[in-house]
Design a protein around this motif. Structure first.
Motif, PDB file in Angstrom:
ATOM      1  N   THR A  30       0.836  -1.212   0.000  1.00  0.00           N
ATOM      2  CA  THR A  30       0.000   0.000   0.000  1.00  0.00           C
ATOM      3  C   THR A  30       0.867   1.257   0.000  1.00  0.00           C
ATOM      4  O   THR A  30       0.588   2.224  -0.725  1.00  0.00           O
ATOM      5  N   VAL A  31       1.914   1.237   0.833  1.00  0.00           N
ATOM      6  CA  VAL A  31       2.817   2.388   0.889  1.00  0.00           C
ATOM      7  C   VAL A  31       3.470   2.623  -0.475  1.00  0.00           C
ATOM      8  O   VAL A  31       3.578   3.770  -0.943  1.00  0.00           O
ATOM      9  N   VAL A  32       3.878   1.544  -1.120  1.00  0.00           N
ATOM     10  CA  VAL A  32       4.495   1.667  -2.448  1.00  0.00           C
ATOM     11  C   VAL A  32       3.490   2.219  -3.454  1.00  0.00           C
ATOM     12  O   VAL A  32       3.801   3.131  -4.246  1.00  0.00           O
ATOM     13  N   TYR A  33       2.256   1.670  -3.429  1.00  0.00           N
ATOM     14  CA  TYR A  33       1.221   2.149  -4.358  1.00  0.00           C
ATOM     15  C   TYR A  33       0.971   3.644  -4.165  1.00  0.00           C
ATOM     16  O   TYR A  33       0.885   4.416  -5.139  1.00  0.00           O
ATOM     17  N   LEU A  34       0.832   4.048  -2.889  1.00  0.00           N
ATOM     18  CA  LEU A  34       0.553   5.452  -2.614  1.00  0.00           C
ATOM     19  C   LEU A  34       1.728   6.342  -3.010  1.00  0.00           C
ATOM     20  O   LEU A  34       1.540   7.452  -3.526  1.00  0.00           O
ATOM     21  N   ASP A  41       2.177  11.541  -9.540  1.00  0.00           N
ATOM     22  CA  ASP A  41       0.878  12.159  -9.816  1.00  0.00           C
ATOM     23  C   ASP A  41       0.146  11.439 -10.961  1.00  0.00           C
ATOM     24  O   ASP A  41      -0.269  12.044 -11.948  1.00  0.00           O
ATOM     25  N   VAL A  42       0.045  10.117 -10.807  1.00  0.00           N
ATOM     26  CA  VAL A  42      -0.600   9.303 -11.836  1.00  0.00           C
ATOM     27  C   VAL A  42      -1.845   8.652 -11.255  1.00  0.00           C
ATOM     28  O   VAL A  42      -1.973   8.438 -10.046  1.00  0.00           O
ATOM     29  N   SER A  43      -2.763   8.327 -12.157  1.00  0.00           N
ATOM     30  CA  SER A  43      -3.978   7.616 -11.787  1.00  0.00           C
ATOM     31  C   SER A  43      -3.894   6.198 -12.335  1.00  0.00           C
ATOM     32  O   SER A  43      -3.723   6.012 -13.540  1.00  0.00           O
ATOM     33  N   TYR A  44      -3.997   5.230 -11.458  1.00  0.00           N
ATOM     34  CA  TYR A  44      -3.909   3.849 -11.935  1.00  0.00           C
ATOM     35  C   TYR A  44      -4.650   2.917 -10.975  1.00  0.00           C
ATOM     36  O   TYR A  44      -4.997   3.313  -9.849  1.00  0.00           O
ATOM     37  N   ALA A  45      -4.877   1.689 -11.452  1.00  0.00           N
ATOM     38  CA  ALA A  45      -5.589   0.693 -10.651  1.00  0.00           C
ATOM     39  C   ALA A  45      -4.687  -0.513 -10.406  1.00  0.00           C
ATOM     40  O   ALA A  45      -3.916  -0.907 -11.282  1.00  0.00           O
ATOM     41  N   LEU A 109     -10.725   7.407   1.466  1.00  0.00           N
ATOM     42  CA  LEU A 109     -10.706   8.768   2.008  1.00  0.00           C
ATOM     43  C   LEU A 109      -9.685   9.646   1.278  1.00  0.00           C
ATOM     44  O   LEU A 109      -9.955  10.817   0.968  1.00  0.00           O
ATOM     45  N   LEU A 110      -8.511   9.088   1.002  1.00  0.00           N
ATOM     46  CA  LEU A 110      -7.482   9.850   0.277  1.00  0.00           C
ATOM     47  C   LEU A 110      -7.957  10.207  -1.127  1.00  0.00           C
ATOM     48  O   LEU A 110      -7.658  11.293  -1.643  1.00  0.00           O
ATOM     49  N   GLN A 111      -8.689   9.266  -1.747  1.00  0.00           N
ATOM     50  CA  GLN A 111      -9.238   9.551  -3.082  1.00  0.00           C
ATOM     51  C   GLN A 111     -10.261  10.672  -3.018  1.00  0.00           C
ATOM     52  O   GLN A 111     -10.274  11.576  -3.869  1.00  0.00           O
ATOM     53  N   GLU A 112     -11.131  10.611  -2.019  1.00  0.00           N
ATOM     54  CA  GLU A 112     -12.174  11.637  -1.916  1.00  0.00           C
ATOM     55  C   GLU A 112     -11.581  13.027  -1.690  1.00  0.00           C
ATOM     56  O   GLU A 112     -12.133  14.029  -2.153  1.00  0.00           O
ATOM     57  N   LYS A 113     -10.451  13.102  -0.968  1.00  0.00           N
ATOM     58  CA  LYS A 113      -9.810  14.394  -0.709  1.00  0.00           C
ATOM     59  C   LYS A 113      -8.893  14.815  -1.849  1.00  0.00           C
ATOM     60  O   LYS A 113      -8.272  15.882  -1.800  1.00  0.00           O
ATOM     61  N   GLY A 114      -8.755  13.957  -2.865  1.00  0.00           N
ATOM     62  CA  GLY A 114      -7.967  14.303  -4.036  1.00  0.00           C
ATOM     63  C   GLY A 114      -6.465  14.235  -3.819  1.00  0.00           C
ATOM     64  O   GLY A 114      -5.695  14.803  -4.602  1.00  0.00           O
ATOM     65  N   ILE A 115      -6.032  13.540  -2.765  1.00  0.00           N
ATOM     66  CA  ILE A 115      -4.590  13.458  -2.492  1.00  0.00           C
ATOM     67  C   ILE A 115      -3.919  12.469  -3.443  1.00  0.00           C
ATOM     68  O   ILE A 115      -2.840  12.730  -3.970  1.00  0.00           O
ATOM     69  N   VAL A 116      -4.530  11.330  -3.644  1.00  0.00           N
ATOM     70  CA  VAL A 116      -4.013  10.348  -4.603  1.00  0.00           C
ATOM     71  C   VAL A 116      -5.193   9.817  -5.408  1.00  0.00           C
ATOM     72  O   VAL A 116      -6.353   9.942  -4.996  1.00  0.00           O
ATOM     73  N   ASP A 117      -4.899   9.209  -6.545  1.00  0.00           N
ATOM     74  CA  ASP A 117      -5.955   8.614  -7.365  1.00  0.00           C
ATOM     75  C   ASP A 117      -5.566   7.186  -7.719  1.00  0.00           C
ATOM     76  O   ASP A 117      -5.413   6.833  -8.873  1.00  0.00           O
ATOM     77  N   VAL A 118      -5.392   6.384  -6.670  1.00  0.00           N
ATOM     78  CA  VAL A 118      -5.048   4.972  -6.834  1.00  0.00           C
ATOM     79  C   VAL A 118      -6.285   4.136  -6.519  1.00  0.00           C
ATOM     80  O   VAL A 118      -6.888   4.290  -5.453  1.00  0.00           O
ATOM     81  N   THR A 119      -6.675   3.287  -7.439  1.00  0.00           N
ATOM     82  CA  THR A 119      -7.842   2.418  -7.252  1.00  0.00           C
ATOM     83  C   THR A 119      -7.388   1.002  -6.963  1.00  0.00           C
ATOM     84  O   THR A 119      -6.554   0.455  -7.679  1.00  0.00           O
ATOM     85  N   LEU A 120      -7.917   0.443  -5.878  1.00  0.00           N
ATOM     86  CA  LEU A 120      -7.618  -0.952  -5.534  1.00  0.00           C
ATOM     87  C   LEU A 120      -8.820  -1.812  -5.922  1.00  0.00           C
ATOM     88  O   LEU A 120      -9.922  -1.613  -5.410  1.00  0.00           O
ATOM     89  N   TYR A 121      -8.605  -2.755  -6.833  1.00  0.00           N
ATOM     90  CA  TYR A 121      -9.686  -3.642  -7.240  1.00  0.00           C
ATOM     91  C   TYR A 121     -10.162  -4.468  -6.051  1.00  0.00           C
ATOM     92  O   TYR A 121      -9.364  -4.967  -5.260  1.00  0.00           O
ATOM     93  N   GLN A 122     -11.471  -4.622  -5.942  1.00  0.00           N
ATOM     94  CA  GLN A 122     -12.065  -5.441  -4.896  1.00  0.00           C
ATOM     95  C   GLN A 122     -13.159  -6.310  -5.499  1.00  0.00           C
ATOM     96  O   GLN A 122     -13.828  -5.876  -6.449  1.00  0.00           O
ATOM     97  N   PRO A 123     -13.375  -7.527  -4.979  1.00  0.00           N
ATOM     98  CA  PRO A 123     -14.484  -8.343  -5.491  1.00  0.00           C
ATOM     99  C   PRO A 123     -15.819  -7.630  -5.381  1.00  0.00           C
ATOM    100  O   PRO A 123     -16.715  -7.842  -6.191  1.00  0.00           O
TER     101      PRO A 123
END
Length: 232
Positions: A30-34, A41-45, A109-123
């Protein structure tokens, strides 16, 4: 310390070890992803559930193979071992999913505040693209029980049947499933999967995992301490 408490403690300590190891791996990822999302400043999943589901699978297989003879050697009965193993397995799945979803919630929460735009896939995304904490947690719990069941059941079959007989059974079942998929008309089944409520579908899968887990009880009730030889 009596045999019951000793068995519980033995399996619980093992469960905590696996939970700690795989949770640490997930947190580091998670730390690496963030860091990647924030610095570049990239958006990825990406995904995080792989290591956590791997922890459930590793605990299930390692617990049965390594702890069973140790617990019996310490004076536990087979029935006591299986009860303790089932109870700690449930805690393993629940603890894994709580940790996983705390991370998911923080990322949300970080996504909602616009700090990062990393999406974690979930079932749970198969159920709804909108974030629902409880629904996503329930679906992951069901997936966790499915992973637990499909990890424990073949391991116990391997212990009781021996390597040769296990692979005969494995390839026989695989052949039957392949023939059904190849020769059968799965159109209606596929349409049913597409139409069925995803929550119901994952709940059924979780129940299948639970049934596979509990079906190992009669097989382990009189199981020998050592696995059958490779020639059996």
């Amino acid at each position: 310390m009596n045999a019951v408490k000793g068995t519980n403690r033995l399996i619980r300590d093992d469960m905590r070890l696996y939970l700690g190891i795989f949770s640490s791996i997930a947190v580091m990822l998670t730390v690496v992803y963030l860091a990647i999302g924030f610095i570049f400043d990239v958006s990825y999943a990406t995904q995080l559930f792989g290591p956590m589901y791997g922890g459930i699978c590793t605990f299930a297989i390692g617990g049965i193979i390594t702890l069973f003879p140790v617990a019996i050697g310490m004076g536990s009965t087979r029935i006591q071992f299986m009860k303790s193993f089932y109870m700690n397995s449930v805690w393993m799945v629940a603890g894994t999913m709580v940790i996983l979803h705390v991370v998911y919630f923080l990322i949300h929460l970080l996504q909602e505040k616009g700090i990062v735009d990393v999406t974690l896939y979930q079932p749970g995304m198969l159920y709804s693209s909108e974030y629902h904490f409880l629904s996503y947690l329930w679906i992951d719990l069901m997936c966790g029980f499915l992973v637990l069941g499909v990890s424990v059941f073949p391991t116990v079959c391997w212990m009781r049947l021996g390597l040769r007989n296990f692979f005969i059974m494995f390839f026989g079942v695989g052949l039957v499933i392949t023939l059904i998929i190849t020769l059968g008309d799965l159109g209606e089944f596929t349409l049913w999967i597409a139409r069925v409520n995803r929550m119901t579908l994952f709940t059924v899968l979780g129940c299948i995992g639970g049934a596979l887990l509990l079906s190992t009880y009669p097989m382990m009730k009189n199981a020998p301490l050592t696995m059958k030889s490779k020639k059996d």
